[in-house]
Design an enzyme around this catalytic site. Structure first.
Site, mmCIF file in Angstrom:
data_model
loop_
_atom_site.group_PDB
_atom_site.id
_atom_site.type_symbol
_atom_site.label_atom_id
_atom_site.label_comp_id
_atom_site.label_asym_id
_atom_site.label_seq_id
_atom_site.Cartn_x
_atom_site.Cartn_y
_atom_site.Cartn_z
ATOM 1 N N ASP A 51 74.640 10.747 -31.224
ATOM 2 C CA ASP A 51 75.299 9.441 -31.286
ATOM 3 C C ASP A 51 76.162 9.249 -32.527
ATOM 4 O OD1 ASP A 51 73.556 9.002 -33.397
ATOM 5 O OD2 ASP A 51 72.363 7.464 -32.394
ATOM 6 N N ASP A 59 61.697 -0.566 -28.283
ATOM 7 C CA ASP A 59 60.307 -0.279 -27.980
ATOM 8 C C ASP A 59 59.469 -1.549 -27.926
ATOM 9 O OD1 ASP A 59 60.871 -0.491 -30.689
ATOM 10 O OD2 ASP A 59 59.314 0.899 -31.323
ATOM 11 N N ASP A 77 62.931 13.169 -34.948
ATOM 12 C CA ASP A 77 61.975 13.331 -36.033
ATOM 13 C C ASP A 77 60.546 13.478 -35.522
ATOM 14 O OD1 ASP A 77 61.724 10.752 -35.151
ATOM 15 O OD2 ASP A 77 62.089 9.802 -37.097
ATOM 16 N N HIS A 122 71.347 4.091 -27.728
ATOM 17 C CA HIS A 122 71.205 5.529 -27.503
ATOM 18 C C HIS A 122 70.100 5.816 -26.488
ATOM 19 C CE1 HIS A 122 71.473 9.753 -29.542
ATOM 20 N NE2 HIS A 122 71.652 9.797 -28.235
#
Length: 471
Positions: free
Chosen positions: A81, A231, A154, A131
């Site tokens: 992105d 989330d 990550d 994204h």
């Protein structure tokens, strides 16, 4: 429409169903894992690593993915992105694919470009939300995959990471009370039973999978402005329809980032202490998972609750008292996570269980004297802009009682009182639950709930209308 996008190379749309020869060819792995049963409920699954510009993290993440057992059953993508960093990140993907796959691994790169230059689009939370939406749209709508795993750059995965998703995929297809599989246990600091899985209504993320049918339901209402992140939005009952995810007791992902949008400097020291399957021990199979079917699992939970009462291992909490238990029992500290209908169940190494029950939510499991219900005569009253609940209740000839405010702190109650034109979202503040009425705010016309901060009667905010519990 999704964020504007392009692919580095033209991609062939995967076949809707693998051929028998493809299944046979993909049933083993380069690492010598045992042959895996045919993933009959996963016609053409994919994994997408969502990446920005952190080369070291992506190298470790992609390397672990390609080394994991049964990775060959999944189409692997890396989604980028950051246009200024496309070149170096694409080169890294090619290099890692060559190193780990001996030139035979095909890892395709997806590229997302921002839809606008708005402040939210440019923020970390905004970019990450866009994204994830982009990656899901590409995986399901453009490339036609049946299942998509989302993994952030990550995160590294355990050797049996894909085994979890393949074996749990049947449950997603068969049990309508489920909507995802996740590799992360929010309460897995000391997880030890490497084969055991459980159900939770708290979306964990950090390596998760849904089916195409689920995306078709989520896509039309993906939030333009998820106030505290995509989330948190996924955790709302209005998003997940009060369904659950399958999660392992021992996490199959590990967080390796030192800092990021949602990780403060040094915070990864906390994540790195979580039990991780590559250290506890991986499996070649999770065995018979029929115990996770809704009816069987519910009977098992009720049995555990009975034993917890008998063994003095039953703990009743409220949001106001939760952190006391979290610190003592090494649960996630900020808010209750890993919950199942108001319960948190911790499996100890001696095979005993500690059970934690929310007095406001776990009514199906705890004794009547321990339950906290709305008081008789309670009125849920929407306030005018900028007023505290003390004022709102007083204006109605009633009084605000702080312990009752949590019963108004739901999307369902907010939607009864306000239009909530921009949907329901998560936020932190003592004045929540509330409805945003200031048109200059990016959360304009959102209804906001909180799951961490305890609402107070005296709090107010100049841009919102509070929803109050008055008696």
């Amino acid at each position: 429409a999704s964020a504007s996008s392009s692919l580095t190379t033209p991609l062939q749309k995967p076949p809707l169903h693998p051929t028998e020869s493809e299944i046979a060819r993909n049933s083993g792995s380069a690492s010598g894992a045992t042959k895996h049963p045919q993933p009959s409920k996963m016609a053409n699954p994919a994994l997408v690593i969502v990446a920005h510009a952190r080369e070291n993290y992506l190298r470790r993440s992609l390397s672990a993915v390609l080394k994991a057992d049964h990775s060959e059953l999944f189409k692997i993508y890396v989604s980028l992105d950051s246009p200024p960093n496309y070149g170096k990140m694409e080169n890294l993907v090619r290099q890692v694919a060559a190193e780990e796959g001996g030139g035979g691994v095909d890892v395709n790169v997806l590229k997302m470009r921002p839809r606008s230059n708005s402040a939210f689009e440019s923020s970390g939370i905004g970019r990450i939300s866009r994204h994830h939406e982009f990656a899901l749209k590409q995986g399901f709508e453009v490339l036609g995959h049946s299942h998509v795993i989302i993994l952030e750059e990550d995160l590294v995965v355990a050797k049996d990471f894909f085994t979890l998703f393949v074996e749990a995929s049947d449950l997603l297809a068969e049990d309508p009370s489920l909507f995802c599989v996740s590799a992360w246990n929010d309460n897995g600091l000391e997880g030890w039973d490497r084969k055991r899985l459980f159900r939770t209504d708290y979306f964990a993320g950090l390596g998760w999978m849904i089916r195409q049918q689920e995306w078709e339901r989520l896509a039309p209402k993906w939030p333009d402005v998820p106030s505290t992140g995509w989330d948190h939005w996924m955790r709302l009952p209005t998003s997940n329809q009060m369904r659950e995810c399958i999660v392992p007791e021992v996490s199959r992902t590990r967080h390796i980032g030192d800092k990021g949008v949602n990780v403060k400097s040094g915070q990864n020291n906390i994540y790195s202490r979580w039990a991780f399957a590559d250290e506890v021990g991986t499996v070649t199979s999770f065995g018979d998972l029929s115990y996770l079917q809704e009816d069987k699992y519910e009977a098992h939970v009720k049995d555990l609750v009975k034993k917890a009462y008998d063994q003095n291992r039953m703990n009743i909490y409220t949001l106001e008292t939760f952190q006391k238990y979290a610190s003592r029992y090494k649960l996630w500290r900020n808010q209750p996570r890993g919950t199942h209908r108001g319960l948190i169940i911790v499996h100890n190494q001696d095979d005993s269980y500690d059970v934690f029950a929310d007095a406001r939510k776990a009514w199906d499991y705890i004794s009547p004297v321990e339950q906290m219900h709305p008081k008789p005569g309670i009125a849920i009253i929407p306030g005018n802009r900028g007023l505290s609940c003390s004022q709102v209740c007083s204006n109605s000839g009633k009084r605000c009682e702080q312990s009752q405010l949590q019963f108004a702190n739901t999307c369902e109650e907010l939607m009864k009182a306000f239009a909530c034109e921009a949907g329901c979202g998560h936020q932190m503040g003592y004045e929540i639950p509330s409805y945003v009425v200031e048109s200059s705010e990016r959360t304009y016309r959102q209804c906001l709930v909180a799951d961490e901060v305890v609402s107070t009667c005296g709090a107010s905010h100049p841009i919102t209308r509070r929803l109050c519990a008055c008696i």
